[in-house]
Structures are given as C-alpha cells and as structure tokens.
Design an enzyme around this catalytic site. Structure first.
Site, PDB file in Angstrom:
ATOM      1  N   PRO A   2      13.257  38.358  49.749  1.00 30.50           N
ATOM      2  CA  PRO A   2      13.580  37.099  50.432  1.00 30.50           C
ATOM      3  C   PRO A   2      12.716  35.955  49.889  1.00 30.50           C
ATOM      4  O   PRO A   2      11.491  36.068  49.827  1.00 30.50           O
ATOM      5  CB  PRO A   2      13.246  37.407  51.897  1.00 30.50           C
ATOM      6  CG  PRO A   2      13.360  38.891  52.009  1.00 30.50           C
ATOM      7  CD  PRO A   2      12.902  39.427  50.679  1.00 30.50           C
ATOM      8  N   GLU A   3      13.355  34.874  49.473  1.00 32.19           N
ATOM      9  CA  GLU A   3      12.644  33.720  48.933  1.00 32.19           C
ATOM     10  C   GLU A   3      12.514  32.647  50.005  1.00 32.19           C
ATOM     11  O   GLU A   3      12.909  32.835  51.149  1.00 32.19           O
ATOM     12  CB  GLU A   3      13.387  33.193  47.702  1.00 32.19           C
ATOM     13  CG  GLU A   3      13.543  34.209  46.577  1.00 32.19           C
ATOM     14  CD  GLU A   3      12.233  34.488  45.852  1.00 32.19           C
ATOM     15  OE1 GLU A   3      11.219  33.814  46.144  1.00 32.19           O
ATOM     16  OE2 GLU A   3      12.213  35.371  44.987  1.00 32.19           O
TER      17      GLU A   3
END
Length: 302
Positions: A2-3
């Site tokens: 997840p960014e």
C-alpha cells in the site's frame, strides 16, 4: 505494498469511526514487524478522536470517554496514540459485530456508536505491518521523514535546492554549496528523507509525464524540468487518492472497496507494450532493484 494514496484512502474510510467508543480489543497474532504492545486493552472506554496520516503511517488518537480535566490538567496528557503501518499486504477493514475472524486478522477493535457496534479488523497476510504506541516509536519512525508531497513545503525551490545542495545561510545571506546529488532522479524522489510517499508506481508515472528518463542524474535537471516533475508528482498522487489508490492484488480499504488508479497507468507494468503517446515499445531498466518502465523516445537519457 500500500502506497501513500492507499493509506490516505484508508484514513478517509475510517472517518465513520470518529467519536465512537472502544468496547473490546482482541489480539490474535502480536508478532508483526515489531511485536504489538501487550497493553492495548487500556484503550477500552477510550474514544477515537482523530485519524492522521504521516507518510505511509496512520496515527490514531484516542481520548478518555470522560475528559479528565482536573487541577488544570490538559486532556492531551491523557490521550493515547497508535501508529499503524500496513506493511506489504495489510489493510484496515470495518465489519458488523460478530463477523467471523479471517485467517490473517491479527487485531480486532470493537467500537460502539450509541448502541450500534462494529469491528475494525487489522488484516495482514505477510505480517510486515505494525501496530505500535506513538510515544514509543514516533522518533524512530517519523522524525527523519521529508515533507509531504501534497504540502506547500514540497515545491520546485525545495527539490531543486536539495538536489543542487544549495542552501542560503540566513545569518549572512550567503549561499553555501555542497556537491550536488548525482544519483538517478527516480531514486532521489523515492527517498523518504527527500519526500515521502512517492512509491515506484507514482515515480514511474510522474517521470513519464515529465518526459524525464528515470536514470537521469538528478543534478543534470534544469529548474524548469524539476518544476514540471513536482507538478506531475502532485497531480498524480492527488488523482490516485481520488480514485482510491492503485489497487494492489491483496489491498482493500476499510469499507472493503478497491481503487481504480491502476486503470489509468501509462507505463508502469507495461514493458513491451506501446507508448500511449508515440507507439514506441516501452523499455525497462532496474534502478535500486526496482523496475523502471519508460519510453525511449519520449524520455531520452540526457
């Protein structure tokens, strides 16, 4: 992994839990990247006051249900804060009370909203994430981070001066110079000390739209090129947030929804396909072990 946009989307999705009271804490697997605190139960009867994001960390602030303001004491002294990192495959998902625990649900927090209860599940198959007390880990995890990419602190002047190592001494108004940064520009903008949250997907896309080869030595870029790059970083990240993130295979947000930014990617993950702009076959190089897809015609090496 997840960014920043996925983490920002997760933060937004937790808004319905604000002002709700914690009624139960269940820890099923405390062994994450760092061990979960063994005293999370003290959050019972606390209320979730705020959810913030710093880089890819979520900061959850809880306050006592009854504010303890006695003898001039401030409520801040009694608040408790958690740092949550989603690691490689983690997510926070809301479910109705009584929802079955899944295999990789390591923490469940039960909330009460005027008699209606719900559960927040921390789900992390790879267990590279973290749930920690802010007071114990904020210095180690947060103090070294660069500016937020969507903030006013991250602008052309900041990035250009940092790369050229040009700083104005406010005492003498003299400009002092160190050796400029010669590393590849893609590596530079992915460094958390430079700017947070520009992961591989967003760095690749920003450089493509800026017509900059990812291996270009950072110090060779002009002020104008840096300006264009900063603009595209901001636009792409904001667009990704609006679309709910890039939707990695094993990532969903708290509401169970997934994002749609992946459908708008120009070059990331498309090695061997045609450039959307000129039809040249997209190429790929490795920078710091990360794939860097680019168009040889639109992004020539300087």
């Amino acid at each position: 992994m997840p960014e920043l946009p996925e983490v920002e989307t997760t933060k937004t999705s937790l808004a319905p839990l604000l002002k709700q009271r914690v009624t139960a804490i269940q820890v099923f697997q405390p062994k994450l990247r760092w061990p979960m605190p063994d005293d999370l139960g003290i959050l019972i009867d606390y209320t979730l006051q705020d959810v913030e994001r710093r880089a890819k960390y979520l900061i959850l602030t809880f306050i006592p249900r009854v504010k303890l303001i006695e003898n001039g004491q401030n409520t801040i002294e009694h608040r408790r804060q958690l740092i949550i990192h989603l690691g490689m495959s983690g997510s926070l998902q809301q479910h109705s009370l009584g929802t079955d625990k899944r295999k990789h649900d390591h923490l469940i927090i039960t909330f009460d909203n005027d008699g209606i209860q719900s559960q927040l599940h921390y789900h992390d198959p790879r267990r590279f994430g973290a749930v920690l007390w802010y007071k114990d880990y904020s210095t180690k995890l947060l103090d070294h981070l660069g500016p937020e990419p969507l903030s006013e602190d991250f602008d052309t002047d900041y990035l250009y001066r940092l790369i050229q190592r040009s700083n104005v001494n406010s005492m003498s108004d003299k400009t002092t110079k160190q050796r400029p940064i010669t590393r590849a520009i893609k590596s530079v903008i992915m460094e958390q000390q430079v700017v947070v949250g520009v992961g591989n997907i967003y760095a690749t896309e920003s450089l493509y739209l800026s017509a900059i080869h990812p291996a270009t030595p950072a110090h060779q870029l002009s002020y104008e090129q840096i300006s264009i790059l900063v603009k595209h970083i901001k636009v792409i990240l904001q667009r990704a947030i609006e679309l709910g993130g890039s939707t990695l295979r094993d990532f969903t947000v708290a509401s169970g929804q997934t994002g749609y930014f992946q459908q708008t990617l120009n070059v990331y993950g498309r090695q061997g396909e045609s450039c959307p702009h000129c039809d040249t076959v997209l190429d790929n190089i490795k920078l710091n072990g990360r794939a860097s897809v680019f168009c040889p015609l639109c992004q020539p090496i300087l």
